[in-house]
Design an enzyme around this catalytic site. Structure first.
Site, PDB file in Angstrom:
ATOM      1  N   SER A  94       0.834  -1.201   0.000  1.00  0.00           N
ATOM      2  CA  SER A  94       0.000   0.000   0.000  1.00  0.00           C
ATOM      3  C   SER A  94       0.869   1.252   0.000  1.00  0.00           C
ATOM      4  CB  SER A  94      -0.900   0.004   1.242  1.00  0.00           C
ATOM      5  OG  SER A  94      -1.555   1.254   1.391  1.00  0.00           O
ATOM      6  N   TYR A 132      -2.129   5.702  -5.205  1.00  0.00           N
ATOM      7  CA  TYR A 132      -3.136   6.753  -5.341  1.00  0.00           C
ATOM      8  C   TYR A 132      -2.474   7.895  -6.113  1.00  0.00           C
ATOM      9  CZ  TYR A 132      -5.841   4.578  -1.535  1.00  0.00           C
ATOM     10  OH  TYR A 132      -6.567   3.711  -0.749  1.00  0.00           O
ATOM     11  N   SER A 170     -12.874  -5.215  -7.110  1.00  0.00           N
ATOM     12  CA  SER A 170     -12.770  -4.963  -5.671  1.00  0.00           C
ATOM     13  C   SER A 170     -13.718  -3.852  -5.274  1.00  0.00           C
ATOM     14  CB  SER A 170     -11.329  -4.545  -5.321  1.00  0.00           C
ATOM     15  OG  SER A 170     -11.217  -4.118  -3.980  1.00  0.00           O
TER      16      SER A 170
END
Length: 367
Positions: A107, A131, A256
């Site tokens: 992550s 992101y 997801s």
């Protein structure tokens, strides 16, 4: 850990060990958490149609994903801030994945840096979850660091123009423990989650404010122009977006619903999977995460057309209970359960699994 023999056992034990603030962050979903419950329960609505008298004396669980052979179709999804669960956090997790010969996804919002994880698991097949921030220079820096550290794919999360309303975190006024920071960032970004949360009370909103909510499909082309790594889009739930993703030239889709943490009322990942396979399954690779807690879940997802599945919370429960060994135990349990489901249902390798081997429960009521 010897008496912990299924994922549920690890979950129950982890719930006893974790501080409330951390436990609620890891386990909670958005809103009333109906989608969170459905992520698991939806699997039970699908039934396996086994075949008999097949030679399954020799079994091969390996699959090839984006050109890389891995030992089994079960990998680890990105989960944030893993040092809240165990002092070695993401480093222990990647070592477990490395020892099991499967994919570990780091992550962006990790408490171990890209470089630390690369050093901990030099031979692991590592993907980096990304992101895109308002500050594109931050985004570019993360991409370059992941490339330089040997990560093999970028997993762009596309369901998060902002973070969802997670009521438990709002009640707890969630923040990252003061001894931890976001290890991939420096300066103001690194302690974003240590500060008091704005608006909802959860510090996640501080980080959410930094995300670029203006993203559109043109930004996929921008990302492709900037990196040599294959791009997987995480968070696609509709055939319409799957087609746009394939047209944009991404390498894969990870079906997801963000662990049911964004908007309550979204479909379970396994429910959304069939329409995406129908739309693009012959064009690009499709994976899924969300609610996988047993080897039979893996079999069902693969029967529907997924190339592999990823787990998030189960790996966290293993990490909490035993660090690297705990995660390895979780992966071993799921691998064993999947192998049994595979063989007893009449398959000796993943390629033997057919769409006809899975049906919705309504199939039997119509006979």
């Amino acid at each position: 850990m010897d008496n912990l023999i299924c994922v549920k056992d690890f979950e129950v034990q982890a719930h006893k060990l974790l501080p409330r603030n951390t436990l609620d962050y890891y386990r909670s979903g958005a809103g009333r958490q109906e989608t969170l419950k459905n992520n698991r329960s939806a699997f039970s609505k699908y039934k396996i149609r086994p075949r008999c008298l097949r030679n399954v004396a020799k079994r091969d669980l390996s699959v090839t994903i984006l050109g890389e052979k891995i030992s089994m179709p079960i990998g680890i999804s990105p989960s944030a801030m893993q040092r809240m669960a165990h002092p070695e956090g993401e480093c222990a997790n990647v070592r477990a994945a490395q020892s099991m010969g499967t994919i570990y996804t780091l992550s962006t919002i990790s408490t171990s840096s890209i470089e630390e994880v690369a050093e901990a698991g030099p031979d692991a097949l590592k993907w980096f979850q990304l992101y895109i921030y308002k500050n594109r220079e931050i985004t570019k820096s993360l991409i370059r660091r992941a490339e330089n550290a040997g990560f093999k794919a970028l997993v762009l999360t596309v369901d998060t123009p902002m973070f969802g309303l997670r009521l438990a975190d709002m009640r707890n006024k969630f923040s990252l423990p003061s001894h931890l920071t976001l290890a991939n960032f420096q300066g103001q970004y690194s302690d974003t989650l240590n500060k008091k949360g704005k608006n909802t009370g959860s510090a996640l909103n501080n980080l959410g404010d930094l995300l670029d909510a203006s993203l559109d499909w043109a930004d996929i082309h921008w990302l492709k122009s900037y990196t040599r790594l294959p791009i997987v889009l995480k968070g696609v739930l509709t055939a319409e977006d799957a087609l746009l993703a394939a047209d944009a030239g991404v390498a894969g889709i990870l079906v997801s619903n963000h662990g049911a943490r964004q908007v309550d009322g979204w479909p379970a990942s396994i429910e959304a999977l069939p329409e995406i396979i129908e739309a693009v399954g012959k064009r690009i690779e499709v994976y899924m995460d969300g609610g996988v807690s047993d080897g039979t879940d893996v079999f069902k997802a693969l029967a529907m057309g997924a190339k592999m599945v990823f787990i998030g919370r189960p790996a966290l429960w293993g990490l909490t209970c035993g660090g690297e060994d705990g995660v390895r135990k979780i992966l071993t349990i799921l691998r064993t359960e999947f192998e049994y489901a595979l063989a007893i249902s009449g398959c000796s390798e993943v390629a033997d699994i057919r769409r006809s081997m899975i049906v919705h429960e309504s199939y039997y009521s119509k006979l």
